[in-house]
Design an enzyme around this catalytic site. Structure first.
Site, PDB file in Angstrom:
ATOM      1  N   SER A 272      -2.289   6.349  -9.580  1.00  0.00           N
ATOM      2  CA  SER A 272      -1.159   5.435  -9.385  1.00  0.00           C
ATOM      3  C   SER A 272      -0.729   4.745 -10.677  1.00  0.00           C
ATOM      4  CB  SER A 272      -1.601   4.368  -8.381  1.00  0.00           C
ATOM      5  OG  SER A 272      -0.763   3.242  -8.444  1.00  0.00           O
TER       6      SER A 272
ATOM      7  N   TYR B 136      -6.810  -3.021  -6.510  1.00  0.00           N
ATOM      8  CA  TYR B 136      -6.317  -1.670  -6.183  1.00  0.00           C
ATOM      9  C   TYR B 136      -6.186  -0.824  -7.452  1.00  0.00           C
ATOM     10  CZ  TYR B 136      -2.863   1.936  -5.036  1.00  0.00           C
ATOM     11  OH  TYR B 136      -2.197   3.127  -4.914  1.00  0.00           O
TER      12      TYR B 136
ATOM     13  N   GLU C 292      -0.060   1.844 -10.873  1.00  0.00           N
ATOM     14  CA  GLU C 292      -0.681   0.520 -10.851  1.00  0.00           C
ATOM     15  C   GLU C 292      -1.852   0.460 -11.847  1.00  0.00           C
ATOM     16  OE1 GLU C 292       0.958  -1.645  -8.890  1.00  0.00           O
ATOM     17  OE2 GLU C 292      -0.368  -3.343  -9.260  1.00  0.00           O
TER      18      GLU C 292
HETATM   19  P1  GDP Z   1       3.445  -2.192  -5.323  1.00  0.00           P
HETATM   20  O1  GDP Z   1       4.077  -1.825  -6.618  1.00  0.00           O
HETATM   21  O2  GDP Z   1       2.558  -1.131  -4.804  1.00  0.00           O
HETATM   22  O3  GDP Z   1       2.795  -3.526  -5.367  1.00  0.00           O
HETATM   23  O4  GDP Z   1       4.672  -2.231  -4.267  1.00  0.00           O
HETATM   24  P2  GDP Z   1       5.310  -3.413  -3.394  1.00  0.00           P
HETATM   25  O5  GDP Z   1       6.492  -2.815  -2.731  1.00  0.00           O
HETATM   26  O6  GDP Z   1       4.306  -4.051  -2.497  1.00  0.00           O
HETATM   27  O7  GDP Z   1       5.764  -4.518  -4.451  1.00  0.00           O
HETATM   28  C1  GDP Z   1       6.696  -4.253  -5.455  1.00  0.00           C
HETATM   29  C2  GDP Z   1       7.099  -5.554  -6.141  1.00  0.00           C
HETATM   30  O8  GDP Z   1       7.912  -6.317  -5.264  1.00  0.00           O
HETATM   31  C3  GDP Z   1       5.908  -6.452  -6.521  1.00  0.00           C
HETATM   32  O9  GDP Z   1       6.039  -6.816  -7.883  1.00  0.00           O
HETATM   33  C4  GDP Z   1       6.066  -7.680  -5.648  1.00  0.00           C
HETATM   34  O10 GDP Z   1       5.662  -8.884  -6.312  1.00  0.00           O
HETATM   35  C5  GDP Z   1       7.569  -7.688  -5.372  1.00  0.00           C
HETATM   36  N1  GDP Z   1       7.899  -8.397  -4.134  1.00  0.00           N
HETATM   37  C6  GDP Z   1       8.770  -9.440  -4.004  1.00  0.00           C
HETATM   38  N2  GDP Z   1       8.804  -9.874  -2.736  1.00  0.00           N
HETATM   39  C7  GDP Z   1       7.953  -9.097  -2.032  1.00  0.00           C
HETATM   40  C8  GDP Z   1       7.557  -9.058  -0.654  1.00  0.00           C
HETATM   41  O11 GDP Z   1       8.003  -9.843   0.175  1.00  0.00           O
HETATM   42  N3  GDP Z   1       6.660  -8.085  -0.307  1.00  0.00           N
HETATM   43  C9  GDP Z   1       6.164  -7.186  -1.208  1.00  0.00           C
HETATM   44  N4  GDP Z   1       5.317  -6.239  -0.812  1.00  0.00           N
HETATM   45  N5  GDP Z   1       6.505  -7.207  -2.510  1.00  0.00           N
HETATM   46  C10 GDP Z   1       7.384  -8.156  -2.922  1.00  0.00           C
END
Ligand code: GDP
Length: 328
Positions: free
Chosen positions: A127, A151, A129
């Site tokens: 990933s 993660y 990440e």
């Molecule tokens: P990730 O890259 O696997 O962490 O994918 P996510 O879709 O969970 O998050 C992507 C980005 O969106 C992160 O930087 C979060 O901080 C931002 N984000 C902003 N608001 C939200 C929210 O309500 N839910 C999630 N999941 N992410 C959010």
């Protein structure tokens, strides 16, 4: 007939990869956890051709049994605890499944293949990440890993262990360093699907607002249907290797909101979006943007769906769901 075993078959990528392999004529086996896992019903309904095996990445003997039952040519290890925010609250479990689970699967593949059976090709779902506090922009296969979440740390372990099994045992093991990839099958805790679903619900009068965290977070978002094709291509190469899979374009949550709301005719979404500090991450990753030139050159892979098309596709699918129409 070629056979493939997929762990994490109940997830977004499991869905698209099963369909891709089935279309290519593979017999597809999916490893599913637990006895009465409600996701089994989803698989039976949406992916009736998948042959379900039960097992757990935490249980070595169940993996060996799954390999013996499916006799796969290819193993795709997509199973993981995959939600970054959750990984802080459950760091130990994330490490057991997302890190140690890879080692358990690699060991099962090695011992299964070592008993005189035909060598199995192995794909590890690594990933973006892992890049976390990015050491260069864009990130490529040799960018130093600096994970910023439990993660990410767990995925970095799996990535290095995959390379180690390749180098130590000559396993045909490849690692796909996939940047964020989304689709209507993404689970709603991820921000793209959270937004597409809320926008569809707001447009159909079922919800009045949406609560989000950091709107300035940026990601390199691609389409999951494109990314599973890259996985398959990796296992068709004579030599196993590591590949970044990404679009090379980065966009913010705010831009996703702009396009998603515009798609349903709402230009000023500010009054509809609330902010909650609790949704901020203890540590954010920086500018994640991938350089997929190796995948393009060696695998002949390229994304077919850009950011705007992805947002439209996801909002349309959620609108169809809200209206009770069949999802495409
Ligand atoms: P990730 O890259 O696997 O962490 O994918 P996510 O879709 O969970 O998050 C992507 C980005 O969106 C992160 O930087 C979060 O901080 C931002 N984000 C902003 N608001 C939200 C929210 O309500 N839910 C999630 N999941 N992410 C959010």
């Amino acid at each position: 007939m070629r056979r493939a075993l997929i762990t994490g078959v109940t997830g977004q990528d499991g869905y698209y990869l099963s369909r891709l392999l089935h279309d290519k004529g593979y017999e597809v086996f999916g490893l599913v956890r637990g006895q009465s896992n409600p996701k089994i019903e989803m698989i039976q309904r949406e992916l009736p051709f998948v042959r379900i095996l039960t097992g757990d990445l935490l249980d070595f003997s169940s993996l060996l049994r799954a390999l013996e039952a499916s006799e796969p040519h290819e193993v795709y290890n997509l199973g993981a605890i995959s939600y970054v925010a959750y990984s802080w609250e459950n760091a130990a479990l994330t490490t057991d499944v997302t890190a140690k689970g890879v080692l358990t699967m690699l060991e099962a593949v090695r011992l299964y293949g070592g008993a005189g059976a035909r060598p199995v090709r192995f794909y590890q779902a690594s990933s973006s990440e892992m890049f976390g506090k990015v050491q260069e922009v864009p990130q490529n296969e040799s960018t130093l890993l600096w994970p910023r979440s439990p993660y990410g740390v767990a995925k970095a372990f799996g990535h290095h262990m995959t390379i180690n099994y390749r180098e130590s045992y000559g396993l045909h093991a490849s690692s796909g360093m996939l940047f964020n990839h989304e689709s209507p099958m993404r689970s709603p805790e991820f921000v793209t699907r959270k937004i597409s679903r809320a926008v569809a619900r707001i447009a159909t009068g079922r919800q009045s607002s949406l609560t989000l965290g950091n709107l300035d977070a940026q990601r390199d978002w691609g389409y999951a249907g494109d990314y599973v094709d890259a996985m398959w291509r990796m296992l068709q190469q004579d030599e196993p290797d590591d590949y970044v899979v990404a679009t090379g374009q980065t966009h913010s949550v705010r831009e996703y909101l702009d396009l998603a709301f515009a798609h349903v005719g709402i230009d000023d979404w500010a009054p509809l979006v609330q902010h909650d500090e609790a949704l901020l991450r203890p540590a954010e990753v920086d500018q994640l943007v991938g350089d997929a030139s190796k995948a393009r050159r060696v695998l002949g892979w390229s994304p077919t769906i850009d950011f705007a098309a992805l947002v439209s596709l996801m909002v349309d699918a959620d609108l169809a769901r809200e209206r009770g129409e069949a999802m495409t």
